[in-house]
Design an enzyme around this catalytic site. Sequence first.
Site, PDB file in Angstrom:
ATOM      1  N   CYS A  86       0.843  -1.200   0.000  1.00  0.00           N
ATOM      2  CA  CYS A  86       0.000   0.000   0.000  1.00  0.00           C
ATOM      3  C   CYS A  86       0.880   1.252   0.000  1.00  0.00           C
ATOM      4  CB  CYS A  86      -0.985  -0.033   1.165  1.00  0.00           C
ATOM      5  SG  CYS A  86      -2.330   1.179   0.985  1.00  0.00           S
TER       6      CYS A  86
ATOM      7  N   GLU B 217      -2.028  -8.652   3.915  1.00  0.00           N
ATOM      8  CA  GLU B 217      -2.063  -8.970   5.345  1.00  0.00           C
ATOM      9  C   GLU B 217      -3.440  -8.768   5.973  1.00  0.00           C
ATOM     10  OE1 GLU B 217      -1.109  -4.510   5.486  1.00  0.00           O
ATOM     11  OE2 GLU B 217      -1.336  -6.152   4.051  1.00  0.00           O
TER      12      GLU B 217
ATOM     13  N   HIS C  37      -3.667  -4.989   0.317  1.00  0.00           N
ATOM     14  CA  HIS C  37      -3.236  -5.451   1.644  1.00  0.00           C
ATOM     15  C   HIS C  37      -3.309  -6.977   1.732  1.00  0.00           C
ATOM     16  CE1 HIS C  37      -2.794  -1.647   3.847  1.00  0.00           C
ATOM     17  NE2 HIS C  37      -3.766  -1.196   3.077  1.00  0.00           N
TER      18      HIS C  37
END
Length: 254
Positions: free
Chosen positions: A119, A221, A219
């Site tokens: 990001c 994650e 993202h």
Amino acid sequence: MTAQRPTLAVVEVTRSRPDRPEYHAKVQTLNATVVDAGTDGGWTVVRLAAADLDPAALLDLTDSADAVVIVGGEDIDPRFYGAEAGYEGETTHFIDADEGQIALVQRAADRGTPVLGICRGLQIINVALGGDLVQHLDDGIHRNVGVPIDEILSTHDVALRATSTLAAALGDTRISVQSAHHQSVGRLGAGLTPVATAPDGLVEAVEHEALPITGVQWHPEAPDSPATQLPLLLASLYRAVTAQTQVTEIAQAA
């Protein structure tokens, strides 16, 4: 590289946002996921907050890192890419974090150190290599607007260039991602090439044409991202470290 675990520096913006507790909690959860995935993936992980150090200290503390992950956070101050402040959706700026992370990417490029940007991390890579940013998107699919922070991540598809390292790492040319951003890469930095796009044509990932530097705008994650996505990206970073080490060892033996 010895038989010891390679060192992964996970570099975030700050460990303190007392004025925005909900946002901070969300960011900390995402960053902790990267740290845990790195540890599970065979790394010794060092977690650092760039705004809580001066840029020289950040460079010193990452000097021996085998690879770097730069994670998400606030907008980069526009002075670093030759633009003006006062744009729509502008967030708080952490100038020390911007300066430190930009210097970290530039040093990594000089040394050939593998880097993954997530990001904001992608945007840092682009700015560090001389690119600029689209300062605000009239949002369509890249984030959910007007919702609580826990609902801001938007799900959409991304098409990957079939010949890219990223596609090889993820094992597919079309994936589902989670994103939450209001800026994107504009003019690409030196040596960078786009290797993934969203359905609206927005650049979603870049790779360097000659260096082990990759940035993704989404993202991996995030809790609702495919479970294998982040581990696969970190595994690709691990392979890049191994390849760099082998080159160094051959050169030293010659």
